[in-house]
Scaffold this motif. Sequence first.
Motif, PDB file in Angstrom:
ATOM      1  N   ASN A   9       4.893   9.726  -9.579  1.00 61.20           N
ATOM      2  CA  ASN A   9       4.414   9.974 -10.939  1.00 61.20           C
ATOM      3  C   ASN A   9       4.008  11.434 -11.120  1.00 61.20           C
ATOM      4  N   ARG A  10       3.318  11.998 -10.129  1.00 63.79           N
ATOM      5  CA  ARG A  10       2.936  13.411 -10.201  1.00 63.79           C
ATOM      6  C   ARG A  10       4.177  14.304 -10.198  1.00 63.79           C
ATOM      7  N   GLN A  17       0.830  -1.209   0.000  1.00 70.56           N
ATOM      8  CA  GLN A  17       0.000   0.000   0.000  1.00 70.56           C
ATOM      9  C   GLN A  17       0.867   1.262   0.000  1.00 70.56           C
ATOM     10  N   SER A  70       5.994  14.073 -13.516  1.00 70.09           N
ATOM     11  CA  SER A  70       5.278  14.724 -14.614  1.00 70.09           C
ATOM     12  C   SER A  70       5.416  16.241 -14.554  1.00 70.09           C
ATOM     13  N   LYS A 125       2.300   1.738  -3.503  1.00 68.64           N
ATOM     14  CA  LYS A 125       1.288   2.300  -4.407  1.00 68.64           C
ATOM     15  C   LYS A 125       1.104   3.790  -4.161  1.00 68.64           C
ATOM     16  N   LYS A 126       1.035   4.182  -2.888  1.00 70.22           N
ATOM     17  CA  LYS A 126       0.845   5.595  -2.533  1.00 70.22           C
ATOM     18  C   LYS A 126       2.020   6.437  -3.035  1.00 70.22           C
ATOM     19  N   TRP A 127       3.247   5.988  -2.764  1.00 72.44           N
ATOM     20  CA  TRP A 127       4.415   6.758  -3.148  1.00 72.44           C
ATOM     21  C   TRP A 127       4.675   6.712  -4.652  1.00 72.44           C
ATOM     22  N   THR A 128       4.230   5.666  -5.314  1.00 72.97           N
ATOM     23  CA  THR A 128       4.332   5.617  -6.776  1.00 72.97           C
ATOM     24  C   THR A 128       3.440   6.688  -7.387  1.00 72.97           C
ATOM     25  N   ARG A 129       2.229   6.836  -6.872  1.00 69.99           N
ATOM     26  CA  ARG A 129       1.337   7.898  -7.371  1.00 69.99           C
ATOM     27  C   ARG A 129       1.973   9.272  -7.165  1.00 69.99           C
ATOM     28  N   ARG A 130       2.533   9.498  -5.998  1.00 69.90           N
ATOM     29  CA  ARG A 130       3.174  10.787  -5.706  1.00 69.90           C
ATOM     30  C   ARG A 130       4.392  11.019  -6.615  1.00 69.90           C
ATOM     31  N   GLU A 136       8.464  -1.032 -10.302  1.00 69.26           N
ATOM     32  CA  GLU A 136       7.358  -1.823 -10.853  1.00 69.26           C
ATOM     33  C   GLU A 136       7.789  -3.276 -11.074  1.00 69.26           C
ATOM     34  N   ARG A 160      11.893   4.154 -11.144  1.00 72.58           N
ATOM     35  CA  ARG A 160      10.447   3.921 -11.054  1.00 72.58           C
ATOM     36  C   ARG A 160      10.072   2.629 -11.772  1.00 72.58           C
TER      37      ARG A 160
END
Length: 79
Positions: A18-19, A8, A22, A11-16, A46, A42
């Motif tokens: 990615n932002r 979990q 970008s 997943k949370k830190w991957t979203r952060r 995965e 990154r």
Amino acid sequence: MLRNELEQEIKKWTRRLNRKLSNARSVDEHGDNLIENAEAYRKDSEHFFQKDPIKSFECLIWAWAMIEIGEKLGHLRSS
């Protein structure tokens, strides 16, 4: 239980991440290299996610560090 919590967090830190990636813009050649390496870490995260979540999380830490260091040294900026 611990594995689920780690997944979990990944997943949370991957979203952060990615932002953050970008919005990261290179200022010079060093910035280009930092972004390239952060994206590679990154992808490595995965790759390791199912097999070795500890390595996956370590890769995220390295990617995040590269972006943060790049910003602090002036090689990257956020858009």
